[in-house]
Structure formats: structure tokens, C-alpha cells
Design a protein around this motif. Structure first.
Motif, PDB file in Angstrom:
ATOM      1  N   PRO A   1      84.594  29.952  18.332  1.00 19.91           N
ATOM      2  CA  PRO A   1      85.855  30.161  17.600  1.00 19.91           C
ATOM      3  C   PRO A   1      86.469  31.536  17.861  1.00 19.91           C
ATOM      4  N   GLY A   2      85.622  32.561  17.996  1.00 19.19           N
ATOM      5  CA  GLY A   2      86.133  33.891  18.275  1.00 19.19           C
ATOM      6  C   GLY A   2      86.752  33.989  19.652  1.00 19.19           C
TER       7      GLY A   2
ATOM      8  N   GLU B   1      87.380  35.121  12.740  1.00 19.62           N
ATOM      9  CA  GLU B   1      86.375  34.794  13.754  1.00 19.62           C
ATOM     10  C   GLU B   1      86.003  35.933  14.702  1.00 19.62           C
TER      11      GLU B   1
END
Length: 219
Positions: free
Chosen positions: A23-24, A79
Motif C-alpha cells: 500500500p505504501g 501508508e
């Protein structure tokens, strides 16, 4: 100005990242996409500079205040920041894009500065993913410049971008990547394949096979 990597190939590369970091990494790439869209939809340099200044300030403020109601910034807050990457450390990415507004002619120095700025995305992503010992700076700069070169109209500028990107991507793809960094290594391999004299179409078996080999071996 620049395009976005064909989504199926980028999705495949993202799948190589550690699950917790995906997600990051997606949030960082969304930031890059937002800045690319900004330049594609801005005709007046002064307006473009103002819009980029907003992004610079907004990223810096993430380190001391809640994100505004903007999806990309909210994703970075949720994130990216919790994984040790500061908003201020992402500002060089904006500076890289700003080169395309500031310079009327993209000579080697301008293209190099663009690559150093935008390519910082890989350095930030490597930190987020926990990549160790990988050629993040070379990969990021080569990836950024190769993408720029594919989307420039002037033949001499395209040639300059290619000349700068080739050695960077050769360095980036000539070493074994850590497991944590292989999503970024895969993106470097995609950029290198895009620079081939007769590049295969996105999604071609040869391209996908090369990415799968990288996933297995890190090379």
C-alpha cells in the motif's frame, strides 16, 4: 510530458513487494501519477509552478499536521509515514517534475536534474520496503529518465534522455536485488526493456518472463 507504465505490468511489479509495504509503494506511485497528470493538464508555466508549490508545501505539512482531504496525501499519511518515510523527504520528487516547467529546452543537465528528483521516489520506496544494498538511486533515475525520453517530442532531447538512462539502468539491472527491493528492480527492468531498439509490446511473454526471472533470482 510523460506516460504511466502500462498498468498490468506495473501491477505485476507491485506484487513483488512485501505485502505490508505494497500500500505504501502504491501511494508513492500515486503521488508520481498525480504530478505527471498535473503537468499534462497545465499549459501556463506560472500556473504549473503554483500547483507544484502547493504539493511541496502539502507534503512538508504532513510531518506536523493531518493530511487535507486529498486522496493521495491521505494515502501517504496512512501508508507511508508510519513506515518511517517523512513527507519532507518526498519533496525532491516534486522538484524533479518542476524542472520540466522551469526549462524551455531539456539539455543533459536539465534531464539529469529531473531524473535525480523524480527518481528519489525509488529511494523513498526502498526505505519503506526495507530494501538493503540495492542500487535505488540509479534505478530510480534511470526509470524516470527513460519514461521521460519515451514521451518527448524533440528527437535530440529523446536521444539525450536515452544516453543518460542506458548506463543508469545497466547498473541497476546488473546486480542482484534484495527480496524487499524486487518490485523496484522489476520497474527498472521494464524501463530498460522499453529502451531496446525494437522493444516488445507491454505484456509480451518475453517481458513477463524477464520479470518472473527477476522475482525468482533478484537479477
Amino acid at each position: 510530458m510523460t506516460g504511466i507504465v502500462e498498468q498490468p505490468e506495473r501491477d505485476l511489479a507491485l506484487s513483488y513487494a512485501p505485502v505490508a509495504g505494497r500500500p505504501g509503494l502504491a501511494a508513492l506511485l500515486a503521488l508520481d501519477d498525480a504530478l505527471a497528470l498535473l503537468l499534462r493538464t497545465t499549459r501556463e508555466p506560472a500556473v504549473g509552478q503554483m500547483r507544484l508549490a502547493w504539493w511541496r508545501e502539502a507534503l512538508e505539512k504532513l510531518d506536523r499536521a493531518p493530511a487535507p482531504a486529498e486522496p493521495v496525501l491521505r494515502a501517504i499519511e496512512a501508508e507511508v509515514l508510519p513506515r518511517g518515510v517523512t513527507g519532507a523527504s518526498l519533496v525532491p520528487i516534486v522538484h524533479g517534475w518542476e524542472v520540466l516547467i522551469e526549462e524551455e529546452v531539456l539539455d543533459a543537465d536539465a534531464i539529469r536534474r529531473f531524473g535525480e528528483g523524480r527518481g528519489h521516489l525509488f529511494v523513498a520506496a526502498g526505505s519503506l520496503l526495507g530494501a538493503k544494498g540495492d542500487p535505488l538511486a540509479a534505478a530510480g533515475q534511470g526509470w524516470a529518465i527513460a519514461d521521460l525520453g519515451r514521451n518527448l517530442d524533440a528527437e535530440d532531447e529523446r536521444a539525450t534522455a536515452r544516453d543518460l538512462a542506458v548506463p543508469l539502468l545497466a547498473k541497476a539491472t546488473g546486480t542482484r536485488w534484495s527480496r524487499a527491493g524486487r518490485a523496484l528492480g522489476a520497474m527498472a527492468h521494464l524501463a530498460r526493456m522499453d529502451l531496446a531498439e525494437a522493444p516488445k509490446a507491454a505484456g509480451a511473454p518475453g517481458r513477463v518472463g524477464r520479470l518472473l526471472w527477476h522475482r525468482l533470482t533478484g537479477r
